[in-house]
Motif scaffolding. Sequence first.
Motif, PDB file in Angstrom:
ATOM      1  N   VAL A  46      -0.324  -1.196   7.510  1.00  0.00           N
ATOM      2  CA  VAL A  46      -0.416  -1.106   6.054  1.00  0.00           C
ATOM      3  C   VAL A  46      -1.715  -1.753   5.593  1.00  0.00           C
ATOM      4  CG1 VAL A  46       0.706  -1.649   3.861  1.00  0.00           C
ATOM      5  CG2 VAL A  46       2.092  -1.172   5.898  1.00  0.00           C
ATOM      6  N   VAL A  47      -2.459  -1.048   4.759  1.00  0.00           N
ATOM      7  CA  VAL A  47      -3.760  -1.513   4.277  1.00  0.00           C
ATOM      8  C   VAL A  47      -3.717  -1.587   2.752  1.00  0.00           C
ATOM      9  CG1 VAL A  47      -6.250  -1.073   4.244  1.00  0.00           C
ATOM     10  CG2 VAL A  47      -4.896  -0.409   6.237  1.00  0.00           C
ATOM     11  N   GLY A  48      -4.186  -2.699   2.193  1.00  0.00           N
ATOM     12  CA  GLY A  48      -4.122  -2.897   0.753  1.00  0.00           C
ATOM     13  C   GLY A  48      -5.310  -2.361  -0.015  1.00  0.00           C
ATOM     14  N   SER A  49      -6.110  -1.499   0.580  1.00  0.00           N
ATOM     15  CA  SER A  49      -7.259  -0.916  -0.109  1.00  0.00           C
ATOM     16  C   SER A  49      -7.293   0.589   0.137  1.00  0.00           C
ATOM     17  CB  SER A  49      -8.570  -1.560   0.366  1.00  0.00           C
ATOM     18  OG  SER A  49      -8.702  -1.421   1.758  1.00  0.00           O
ATOM     19  N   ALA A  50      -8.113   1.271  -0.635  1.00  0.00           N
ATOM     20  CA  ALA A  50      -8.144   2.735  -0.575  1.00  0.00           C
ATOM     21  C   ALA A  50      -8.774   3.238   0.714  1.00  0.00           C
ATOM     22  CB  ALA A  50      -8.908   3.274  -1.783  1.00  0.00           C
ATOM     23  N   ALA A  51      -8.443   4.457   1.057  1.00  0.00           N
ATOM     24  CA  ALA A  51      -9.029   5.093   2.236  1.00  0.00           C
ATOM     25  C   ALA A  51     -10.544   5.216   2.072  1.00  0.00           C
ATOM     26  CB  ALA A  51      -8.407   6.469   2.442  1.00  0.00           C
ATOM     27  N   GLY A  52     -11.249   4.980   3.164  1.00  0.00           N
ATOM     28  CA  GLY A  52     -12.702   5.130   3.147  1.00  0.00           C
ATOM     29  C   GLY A  52     -13.466   3.836   2.966  1.00  0.00           C
ATOM     30  N   GLY A  53     -12.793   2.775   2.483  1.00  0.00           N
ATOM     31  CA  GLY A  53     -13.464   1.493   2.306  1.00  0.00           C
ATOM     32  C   GLY A  53     -13.563   0.740   3.618  1.00  0.00           C
ATOM     33  N   PRO A  54     -14.245  -0.416   3.610  1.00  0.00           N
ATOM     34  CA  PRO A  54     -14.436  -1.176   4.848  1.00  0.00           C
ATOM     35  C   PRO A  54     -13.142  -1.645   5.493  1.00  0.00           C
ATOM     36  CG  PRO A  54     -15.201  -2.430   2.943  1.00  0.00           C
ATOM     37  CD  PRO A  54     -14.950  -1.039   2.476  1.00  0.00           C
ATOM     38  N   THR A  55     -12.168  -2.094   4.681  1.00  0.00           N
ATOM     39  CA  THR A  55     -10.904  -2.559   5.252  1.00  0.00           C
ATOM     40  C   THR A  55     -10.166  -1.398   5.913  1.00  0.00           C
ATOM     41  OG1 THR A  55     -10.755  -4.237   3.523  1.00  0.00           O
ATOM     42  CG2 THR A  55      -8.773  -3.806   4.796  1.00  0.00           C
ATOM     43  N   ASP A  56     -10.145  -0.259   5.241  1.00  0.00           N
ATOM     44  CA  ASP A  56      -9.518   0.932   5.804  1.00  0.00           C
ATOM     45  C   ASP A  56     -10.241   1.374   7.070  1.00  0.00           C
ATOM     46  OD1 ASP A  56      -7.723   3.425   5.433  1.00  0.00           O
ATOM     47  OD2 ASP A  56      -9.739   4.277   5.563  1.00  0.00           O
ATOM     48  N   SER A  57     -11.570   1.314   7.063  1.00  0.00           N
ATOM     49  CA  SER A  57     -12.343   1.702   8.253  1.00  0.00           C
ATOM     50  C   SER A  57     -12.044   0.775   9.422  1.00  0.00           C
ATOM     51  CB  SER A  57     -13.843   1.679   7.935  1.00  0.00           C
ATOM     52  OG  SER A  57     -14.165   2.619   6.925  1.00  0.00           O
ATOM     53  N   LEU A  58     -11.892  -0.520   9.133  1.00  0.00           N
ATOM     54  CA  LEU A  58     -11.542  -1.479  10.181  1.00  0.00           C
ATOM     55  C   LEU A  58     -10.145  -1.178  10.719  1.00  0.00           C
ATOM     56  CD1 LEU A  58     -12.072  -4.074  11.811  1.00  0.00           C
ATOM     57  CD2 LEU A  58     -11.197  -5.373   9.849  1.00  0.00           C
TER      58      LEU A  58
END
Length: 327
Positions: free
Chosen positions: A37-49
């Motif tokens: 589960v990721v708390g940010s939108a797809a395509g951002g750095p957290t999602d990329s990580l």
Amino acid sequence: MEGIVMNLRARLLSAVILIFLSFPAVAWTPDGPVRIVVGSAAGGPTDSLARLFVETARSRLPQPVVVENLTGAGGNIAASAVMRARPDGRTFLLGYAALVINKLRGDPPGAVDPVQNLMPVARLATSPAVVMTRASSGIMDFTSLAARLRANDAPSSWAPPLPGTAMHVVGEQFLARLGGQAEMIPYRGSSALLPDFLAGRLTFVCDNPTVHLSYLQDGSTRALAIAAAQRSALLPEVPTLTELGLPGIDFTSWLGVLAPTGTDLAAIAAIADIAKASVSGPEAASRLAAIGLEAAPTGSAEFRDLIEGDLIRWKPAVAAVQGQMQQ
């Protein structure tokens, strides 16, 4: 005779331990699909990580591994979902340092405590807080920015990506320690402040380098200082605030994996091993650098100690910024 038997038992136990340790860390197997589960939108750095982590997880686990984006409330919606999930080793959070700030601010109400309500599994990466100016501003280095802010002979303004966040805390500490003045302009994220920053309507910004990398690289903007304990491999020529005479301002953001409290320790160990592997090696380092991150893997215990330290260390600064915002 008894001594011989005890010696044989000790040798047998040692052999068993060595055999156990020789097995890969991923001896645990989930009994169904695993979600990150990721708390940010797809395509951002957290999602990329998260997707970099998932690539490794899929190569090591027999069950499907998927990313689920649950945005909002500075990552607290995602954290709350993981906190409430069954601790069966099938749900994990890709969280970030904003969870610490949320908890210290008490905003949103019921903000998840990353060590009391979750189990830290492994830190994956870090990203420094950077003080930046526009290249055409006439501010050539940290000394000239400090002189302008201290003189206060011309209106100065600055921005963090969001009010009340870690970058806001860094900027306010920076100004207070410097003895300078500048008006804080509120924005709703790094992408929102970028047009005004590039247009020259902000004297400086304090932000993670993620959305700024291309502008730093093409010379449109200039990094003056890093609020970290040591220089960053992303911007090796940029000095730390400690080097520039302002020690103690270290707000390096972390990104890591956390689990629901009560998750089996075998699952924690397996996921921690996957986490370390996912950010190891030159290819991973290159992919991380492209999104403004540095690999910084840790084990579960070290990650927990780090977060607990942040909750203590950041508390006074966060309280001070909250007081200013309420005035």
